[in-house]
Design a protein around this motif. Sequence first.
Motif, short mmCIF file in Angstrom:
data_model
loop_
_atom_site.label_atom_id
_atom_site.label_comp_id
_atom_site.label_asym_id
_atom_site.label_seq_id
_atom_site.Cartn_x
_atom_site.Cartn_y
_atom_site.Cartn_z
N VAL A 108 0.84 -1.19 0.00
CA VAL A 108 0.00 0.00 0.00
C VAL A 108 0.88 1.24 0.00
N ASN A 109 0.45 2.22 -0.78
CA ASN A 109 1.19 3.47 -0.89
C ASN A 109 0.23 4.62 -0.58
N ALA A 110 0.74 5.62 0.13
CA ALA A 110 -0.10 6.81 0.38
C ALA A 110 0.76 8.05 0.22
N ALA A 111 0.19 9.09 -0.40
CA ALA A 111 0.94 10.34 -0.57
C ALA A 111 -0.05 11.49 -0.80
N PRO A 112 0.31 12.70 -0.31
CA PRO A 112 -0.58 13.85 -0.52
C PRO A 112 -0.33 14.55 -1.85
N TYR A 113 -1.42 15.04 -2.44
CA TYR A 113 -1.35 15.78 -3.71
C TYR A 113 -2.29 16.98 -3.62
N SER A 114 -1.72 18.18 -3.70
CA SER A 114 -2.57 19.37 -3.57
C SER A 114 -2.89 20.03 -4.92
N PHE A 115 -2.37 19.50 -6.01
CA PHE A 115 -2.90 19.87 -7.32
C PHE A 115 -4.13 18.98 -7.48
N PHE A 116 -5.22 19.40 -6.89
CA PHE A 116 -6.37 18.50 -6.75
C PHE A 116 -7.67 19.26 -6.61
N ILE B 235 -6.12 14.93 -10.17
CA ILE B 235 -4.91 15.04 -9.37
C ILE B 235 -3.74 15.28 -10.32
N GLY B 236 -2.95 16.32 -10.04
CA GLY B 236 -1.79 16.61 -10.88
C GLY B 236 -0.55 15.95 -10.29
N CYS B 237 -0.06 14.94 -10.99
CA CYS B 237 1.07 14.16 -10.46
C CYS B 237 2.36 14.56 -11.18
N GLY B 238 3.31 15.07 -10.43
CA GLY B 238 4.58 15.52 -11.00
C GLY B 238 5.54 14.37 -11.26
N PRO B 239 6.67 14.67 -11.91
CA PRO B 239 7.60 13.59 -12.28
C PRO B 239 8.31 12.95 -11.08
N GLY C 235 9.62 7.83 -11.50
CA GLY C 235 8.25 8.34 -11.39
C GLY C 235 7.69 8.10 -10.00
N LYS C 236 6.59 8.77 -9.68
CA LYS C 236 6.01 8.61 -8.34
C LYS C 236 5.25 7.29 -8.25
N ASP C 237 5.34 6.70 -7.06
CA ASP C 237 4.69 5.40 -6.84
C ASP C 237 3.18 5.49 -7.10
N THR C 238 2.60 6.60 -6.67
CA THR C 238 1.15 6.77 -6.83
C THR C 238 0.75 6.58 -8.29
N LEU C 239 1.44 7.27 -9.19
CA LEU C 239 1.08 7.21 -10.61
C LEU C 239 1.33 5.82 -11.18
N THR D 138 3.68 10.87 5.15
CA THR D 138 3.49 10.05 3.95
C THR D 138 4.05 10.73 2.69
N ALA D 139 4.46 12.01 2.83
CA ALA D 139 5.08 12.71 1.69
C ALA D 139 6.59 12.48 1.64
N VAL D 140 7.13 11.82 2.66
CA VAL D 140 8.56 11.50 2.65
C VAL D 140 8.83 10.57 1.46
N GLY E 15 -6.16 22.84 4.21
CA GLY E 15 -5.77 23.07 2.82
C GLY E 15 -4.31 23.48 2.77
N ARG E 16 -3.73 23.33 1.61
CA ARG E 16 -2.32 23.70 1.47
C ARG E 16 -2.22 25.16 1.03
N MET E 17 -1.34 25.89 1.67
CA MET E 17 -1.08 27.28 1.30
C MET E 17 0.24 27.32 0.51
C1 LIG Z 1 0.76 18.86 1.15
C2 LIG Z 1 1.51 18.27 -0.01
C3 LIG Z 1 0.98 18.37 -1.27
C4 LIG Z 1 1.65 17.81 -2.38
N1 LIG Z 1 1.10 17.94 -3.63
C5 LIG Z 1 1.70 17.36 -4.69
C6 LIG Z 1 1.10 17.46 -5.99
O1 LIG Z 1 0.04 18.06 -6.17
N2 LIG Z 1 1.74 16.84 -7.01
C7 LIG Z 1 2.89 16.14 -6.83
O2 LIG Z 1 3.40 15.58 -7.81
N3 LIG Z 1 3.47 16.03 -5.61
C8 LIG Z 1 2.90 16.61 -4.55
N4 LIG Z 1 3.47 16.50 -3.29
C9 LIG Z 1 4.69 15.69 -3.15
C10 LIG Z 1 4.36 14.19 -3.02
O3 LIG Z 1 3.47 13.95 -1.95
C11 LIG Z 1 5.66 13.43 -2.75
O4 LIG Z 1 6.49 13.55 -3.90
C12 LIG Z 1 5.47 11.98 -2.41
O5 LIG Z 1 6.69 11.43 -1.96
C13 LIG Z 1 5.00 11.17 -3.60
O6 LIG Z 1 4.84 9.86 -3.14
P1 LIG Z 1 4.66 8.60 -4.05
O7 LIG Z 1 5.96 8.39 -4.82
O8 LIG Z 1 4.41 7.55 -3.04
O9 LIG Z 1 3.48 8.86 -4.94
C14 LIG Z 1 2.87 17.11 -2.18
C15 LIG Z 1 3.42 17.03 -0.89
C16 LIG Z 1 2.75 17.62 0.18
C17 LIG Z 1 3.33 17.52 1.55
#
Ligand SMILES: Cc1cc2nc3c(=O)[nH]c(=O)nc-3n(C[C@H](O)[C@H](O)[C@H](O)COP(=O)(O)O)c2cc1C
Length: 213
Positions: free
Chosen positions: A38-46, A58-62, A67-71, A96-98, A179-181
């Motif tokens: 199981v993987n968990a991560a926050p995404y605020s492009f949402f 959800i906007g997932c960056g590189p 690549g990110k585990d989520t994607l 979980t963003a570590v 919310g994220r600022m």
């Molecule tokens: C509050 C918060 C919001 C975030 N929003 C985004 C986002 O919108 N897009 C993104 O690519 N990463 C975002 N990140 C970074 C990811 O959470 C981080 O890269 C994470 O390690 C990705 O995990 P994964 O590889 O398990 O998907 C955000 C981090 C935090 C703390």
Amino acid sequence: MLFDFDKLPARERYKLAVSCVVPRPIAWVVSQDAAGIVNAAPYSFFNVFSEDPLVLAIGCGPGKPEGKDTLRNIKALGQFVVCMVPESAAEQMNATAVDFDSSVDELAEAGLTALPSTKVKPPRIGESPVAMECETFQLIEIGPHTLVLGKVLAMHIHDDCVMDAEKNYVDTVKLGLVGRMHGRGWYARTTDRFDMPRMTVDEWAAKKAKAAE
Ligand SMILES: Cc1cc2nc3c(=O)[nH]c(=O)nc-3n(C[C@H](O)[C@H](O)[C@H](O)COP(=O)(O)O)c2cc1C
């Protein structure tokens, strides 16, 4: 001051956007790989964009080179769960963003409770008052980012935050969401509100007439 995006590198555009488009809701995305990790991560492009069907994006960056585990998990399974973040679990969300290795179960690492979902394989986070079970609707490549569109199949809301289940009334303030600022670590609460009802054309005319008195 004008910022011409033709002359700005991507990093600077990002800084301007995340400083000004605030507060952003946070999707706490739970996904799962083929081995069931199981993987968990926050995404605020949402945000959510429609209700028939209910589609969120959800906007997932590189991120890291692979690549990110989520994607990767979403591409492989086509399912995920989006949990909303309450202030009471903000620090766990941050954990979980570590950038853990993909073999790490971030829910276990952050001391969070994995509860079973009903329509998808990835679990939901017990500490989150709102969880949306999703299946992939569409993936859209935007440069090095991927916009994940998810169709919401079901929504779990903590019982004590539902005011009237028949009418689908939710106690939004009680959800205690954040919310994220801007910057790397600023957040906002959703408790500082003001009320401003929508107006009909007649109500607007009456308001104007009153102001002119
Ligand atoms: C509050 C918060 C919001 C975030 N929003 C985004 C986002 O919108 N897009 C993104 O690519 N990463 C975002 N990140 C970074 C990811 O959470 C981080 O890269 C994470 O390690 C990705 O995990 P994964 O590889 O398990 O998907 C955000 C981090 C935090 C703390």
